[in-house]
Design a protein around this motif. Structure first.
Motif, PDB file in Angstrom:
ATOM      1  N   ILE A  92       0.870  -1.173   0.000  1.00  9.94           N
ATOM      2  CA  ILE A  92       0.000   0.000   0.000  1.00  9.94           C
ATOM      3  C   ILE A  92       0.906   1.221   0.000  1.00  9.94           C
ATOM      4  N   VAL A  93       0.649   2.171  -0.870  1.00  9.64           N
ATOM      5  CA  VAL A  93       1.456   3.389  -0.837  1.00  9.64           C
ATOM      6  C   VAL A  93       0.556   4.588  -0.584  1.00  9.64           C
ATOM      7  N   PHE A  94       1.044   5.466   0.264  1.00  7.90           N
ATOM      8  CA  PHE A  94       0.329   6.688   0.612  1.00  7.90           C
ATOM      9  C   PHE A  94       1.071   7.852  -0.015  1.00  7.90           C
ATOM     10  N   VAL A  95       0.389   8.595  -0.851  1.00  7.52           N
ATOM     11  CA  VAL A  95       1.041   9.765  -1.434  1.00  7.52           C
ATOM     12  C   VAL A  95       0.228  11.006  -1.096  1.00  7.52           C
ATOM     13  N   GLY A  96       0.912  12.158  -1.085  1.00  6.17           N
ATOM     14  CA  GLY A  96       0.193  13.402  -0.883  1.00  6.17           C
ATOM     15  C   GLY A  96      -0.546  13.743  -2.172  1.00  6.17           C
ATOM     16  N   SER A  97      -1.445  14.677  -2.096  1.00  9.18           N
ATOM     17  CA  SER A  97      -2.206  14.979  -3.311  1.00  9.18           C
ATOM     18  C   SER A  97      -1.604  16.161  -4.058  1.00  9.18           C
ATOM     19  N   GLY A  98      -0.499  16.678  -3.542  1.00  4.60           N
ATOM     20  CA  GLY A  98       0.088  17.864  -4.156  1.00  4.60           C
ATOM     21  C   GLY A  98       0.907  17.578  -5.391  1.00  4.60           C
ATOM     22  N   LYS A  99       2.234  17.618  -5.236  1.00  2.27           N
ATOM     23  CA  LYS A  99       3.093  17.745  -6.411  1.00  2.27           C
ATOM     24  C   LYS A  99       3.670  16.448  -6.942  1.00  2.27           C
ATOM     25  N   ILE A 100       3.150  15.311  -6.580  1.00  2.00           N
ATOM     26  CA  ILE A 100       3.781  14.061  -7.016  1.00  2.00           C
ATOM     27  C   ILE A 100       3.947  14.042  -8.541  1.00  2.00           C
ATOM     28  N   ALA A 101       5.176  13.714  -8.977  1.00  2.00           N
ATOM     29  CA  ALA A 101       5.452  13.694 -10.414  1.00  2.00           C
ATOM     30  C   ALA A 101       4.755  12.489 -11.039  1.00  2.00           C
ATOM     31  N   PHE A 102       4.226  12.687 -12.233  1.00  2.00           N
ATOM     32  CA  PHE A 102       3.411  11.645 -12.861  1.00  2.00           C
ATOM     33  C   PHE A 102       4.202  10.376 -13.173  1.00  2.00           C
ATOM     34  N   GLY A 103       5.468  10.529 -13.506  1.00  2.00           N
ATOM     35  CA  GLY A 103       6.277   9.346 -13.781  1.00  2.00           C
ATOM     36  C   GLY A 103       6.244   8.391 -12.591  1.00  2.00           C
ATOM     37  N   LYS A 104       6.308   8.943 -11.404  1.00  2.00           N
ATOM     38  CA  LYS A 104       6.394   8.131 -10.177  1.00  2.00           C
ATOM     39  C   LYS A 104       5.035   7.537  -9.816  1.00  2.00           C
ATOM     40  N   LEU A 105       4.013   8.378  -9.861  1.00  2.00           N
ATOM     41  CA  LEU A 105       2.672   7.895  -9.523  1.00  2.00           C
ATOM     42  C   LEU A 105       2.258   6.789 -10.492  1.00  2.00           C
ATOM     43  N   SER A 106       2.572   6.992 -11.763  1.00  2.00           N
ATOM     44  CA  SER A 106       2.170   5.990 -12.755  1.00  2.00           C
ATOM     45  C   SER A 106       2.871   4.658 -12.501  1.00  2.00           C
ATOM     46  N   GLN A 107       4.088   4.696 -11.965  1.00  2.00           N
ATOM     47  CA  GLN A 107       4.785   3.441 -11.643  1.00  2.00           C
ATOM     48  C   GLN A 107       4.048   2.676 -10.546  1.00  2.00           C
ATOM     49  N   ALA A 108       3.693   3.366  -9.480  1.00  2.00           N
ATOM     50  CA  ALA A 108       3.008   2.691  -8.368  1.00  2.00           C
ATOM     51  C   ALA A 108       1.723   2.044  -8.873  1.00  2.00           C
ATOM     52  N   LEU A 109       0.985   2.770  -9.706  1.00  2.00           N
ATOM     53  CA  LEU A 109      -0.274   2.237 -10.237  1.00  2.00           C
ATOM     54  C   LEU A 109      -0.001   1.040 -11.147  1.00  2.00           C
ATOM     55  N   ASP A 110       0.979   1.200 -12.013  1.00  2.00           N
ATOM     56  CA  ASP A 110       1.311   0.158 -12.979  1.00  2.00           C
ATOM     57  C   ASP A 110       1.773  -1.131 -12.304  1.00  2.00           C
ATOM     58  N   TYR A 111       2.585  -1.003 -11.244  1.00  2.00           N
ATOM     59  CA  TYR A 111       3.117  -2.193 -10.568  1.00  2.00           C
ATOM     60  C   TYR A 111       2.091  -2.800  -9.611  1.00  2.00           C
ATOM     61  N   GLY A 112       0.920  -2.212  -9.571  1.00  2.00           N
ATOM     62  CA  GLY A 112      -0.175  -2.848  -8.838  1.00  2.00           C
ATOM     63  C   GLY A 112      -0.264  -2.518  -7.360  1.00  2.00           C
ATOM     64  N   ALA A 113       0.385  -1.431  -6.927  1.00  2.00           N
ATOM     65  CA  ALA A 113       0.273  -1.060  -5.511  1.00  2.00           C
ATOM     66  C   ALA A 113      -1.098  -0.461  -5.248  1.00  2.00           C
ATOM     67  N   LYS A 114      -1.657  -0.781  -4.090  1.00  2.00           N
ATOM     68  CA  LYS A 114      -2.866  -0.094  -3.638  1.00  2.00           C
ATOM     69  C   LYS A 114      -2.432   1.328  -3.291  1.00  2.00           C
ATOM     70  N   THR A 115      -2.943   2.297  -4.021  1.00  2.00           N
ATOM     71  CA  THR A 115      -2.430   3.657  -3.884  1.00  2.00           C
ATOM     72  C   THR A 115      -3.461   4.566  -3.227  1.00  2.00           C
ATOM     73  N   ILE A 116      -3.090   5.112  -2.077  1.00  2.00           N
ATOM     74  CA  ILE A 116      -3.994   5.976  -1.333  1.00  2.00           C
ATOM     75  C   ILE A 116      -3.466   7.404  -1.445  1.00  2.00           C
ATOM     76  N   GLN A 117      -4.249   8.237  -2.064  1.00  2.00           N
ATOM     77  CA  GLN A 117      -3.827   9.627  -2.233  1.00  2.00           C
ATOM     78  C   GLN A 117      -4.511  10.474  -1.150  1.00  2.00           C
TER      79      GLN A 117
END
Ligand SMILES: *Cc1c(COP(=O)(O)O)cnc(C)c1O
Ligand SMILES: [Zn+2]
Length: 463
Positions: free
Chosen positions: A167-192
């Motif tokens: 499970i990954v927790f990210v802030g909703s602000g400035k996360i770079a798309f390259g990074k967020l897309s990786q977490a989603l792509d690799y199948g992590a449960k992503t909580i923004q």
């Protein structure tokens, strides 16, 4: 009995705990923990070059790994327990073209390009170690808070190995798309979370303390053990000689802390005879460490840094709702969780801290990229720091300087495009709010009609 144990870094406590325990702070006093070793019980090679023989047995995954081929220097797991996906295939690159622009002598500037890791940042060096420990203790679920790269890294380890959910927790602000897309792509449960990194971390620490979820942020002492290997590879790249400076961007200060610990241990083991100086570079908009060290005079003080001073600063931060803000999102941190360990590293390595503006950071990012080494903004802070320290005469032209390029260029292409675009709207949206007023190293695309004469004219070729 393991040769490794966990130990509280506070000298008045120094409590020890088994490696099998899942801890992110000392249960007795709340301080950070180290992983320490009974060095007499570990067959560490007599000289660092002893590790080189593993290059010949690279079909063995733990000899191939740029982290685990140094395994005697982080011996908390047995060979069978190690979780590796081939991280740490990164090399030290001499860069005279960039060095010349910094008025440095040839052969003196080096870039340690950690963007070449499987998830595109140095975090994989730590995550292989945290994942190994998670598997050792039987964790079924892992979690982290992240400005982006930690989540990408944890997600890739969970995805490739299948050992645990994540499970990954990210802030909703400035996360770079390259990074967020990786977490989603690799199948992590992503909580923004509606909040920033510090909010996300506070939340995930709380949740992991109450539920059987294994925390992989840099408060995890095992993660930092893996990050020591970045320094081992730097020394290897210099033929096992010690540079004069290590320059690293400072966010949560996990890297700075790990580097300091690496040198403390190498010195203790007699594997190096001198220690490089450490320069930690903060973004001006996220300069908590810089302010503590350079304005308030905060010091390691033999393990007893002035806690009241730290608390007072953090209370004020809360009261005034001060929030870190920088285009270098990977180092946009209010309260660096490894502050005390970083103070220890600064002391041991005769280190300094310096802060640089977002303008300097993104100009330097572009300057690095123009020599063929794409990195993300946070990594650009290193060269911005070197530029300042050269101008101030702190770093000499003949000093051997190693900059850690922490993350890959493709993590944050939006910012790169805004910089190169020459598009007033993009610049106004992405750069101007951060105080970036010019893009002197921009290389904008040239738009021309689909016409040979027009193309030749744009190329400056006369007909
Ligand atoms: C995490 C990160 C940093 C900050 O490192 P710390 O160890 O938290 O100080 C810097 N650059 C990049 C690209 C990162 O992903
Ligand atoms: Zn303690």
């Amino acid at each position: 009995m393991s040769v490794a144990f966990q130990q509280c870094i506070h000298p008045d406590c120094a409590a020890t705990y088994d490696v099998g325990q899942i801890l992110t702070a000392c249960p007795k006093c709340g301080s950070l923990l180290d992983v320490n070793y009974d060095w007499n019980a570990i067959p560490v090679p007599k000289s660092l070059s002893g590790f080189e023989r593993r290059w010949t047995t690279r079909l063995n995954p733990i000899d191939f790994s740029g982290v685990w081929r140094f395994r005697e220097l982080l011996r908390f797991a047995s060979d069978e327990q190690i979780v590796t996906i081939g991280e740490g295939q990164t090399i030290l690159q001499k860069n005279d073209r960039l060095g010349t622009t910094l008025k440095m002598n040839n052969g003196c500037l080096f870039l340690q390009y950690e963007g070449l890791n499987p998830s595109g940042s140095f975090k994989d060096n730590g995550m292989t170690a945290a994942s190994t420990h998670a598997k050792m203790v039987g964790a079924k679920m892992t979690a982290c808070a992240s400005t982006g790269n930690t989540s990408a890294s944890l997600a890739i380890y969970a995805g490739v190995t299948g050992h645990f959910q994540c499970i990954v927790f990210v802030g909703s602000g400035k996360i770079a798309f390259g990074k967020l897309s990786q977490a989603l792509d690799y199948g992590a449960k992503t909580i923004q979370i509606r909040g920033d990194f510090d909010d996300a971390l506070a939340r995930v620490r709380d949740i992991c303390a109450k539920h059987p979820i294994y925390l992989c942020n840099s408060v995890n002492p095992f993660r930092l053990e893996g990050q020591k290997s970045i320094m081992f590879r730097v020394l290897e790249g210099l033929g096992w000689t010690v540079p004069d400076w290590i320059v690293v961007p400072g966010g949560n200060l996990g890297n700075s802390s790990a580097f300091g610990k690496a040198f403390m241990e190498l010195k203790h083991l007699g594997l190096i005879d001198r220690v490089p100086r450490l320069a930690i570079i903060n973004a001006a908009g996220a300069g908590t460490l810089e302010e503590f060290v350079n304005t308030s005079g905060l010091k390691w003080n033999e393990g007893r840094p002035n806690a009241a001073q730290i608390d007072a600063r953090y209370s004020k931060m809360d009261q005034q709702n001060e929030r870190a803000s920088t285009l270098a999102s990977a180092i946009e941190i209010n309260r660096p969780v490894n502050l005390e360990k970083a103070l220890r590293a600064l002391e041991f390595c005769n280190g300094i801290v310096c802060k640089v503006s977002d303008q300097e950071i993104i100009d330097c990012r572009a300057r690095i990229a123009a020599t063929g080494f794409g990195c993300e903004p946070a990594s650009g802070a290193t060269i911005a720091g070197v530029q300042r320290l050269r101008d101030e005469g702190v770093i000499a032209a003949s000093d051997r300087v190693v900059c850690i390029l922490t993350g890959h260029q493709l993590k944050d292409p939006d910012l790169t495009m805004a910089y190169h675009s020459n598009d007033p709207q993009l610049i106004a949206k992405k750069l101007t709010p951060a105080g970036v007023t010019s893009t002197p190293f921009a290389n904008p695309p040239v738009v021309v009609d689909n016409d040979e004469a027009a193309i030749l004219a744009a190329l400056g070729i006369s007909t």
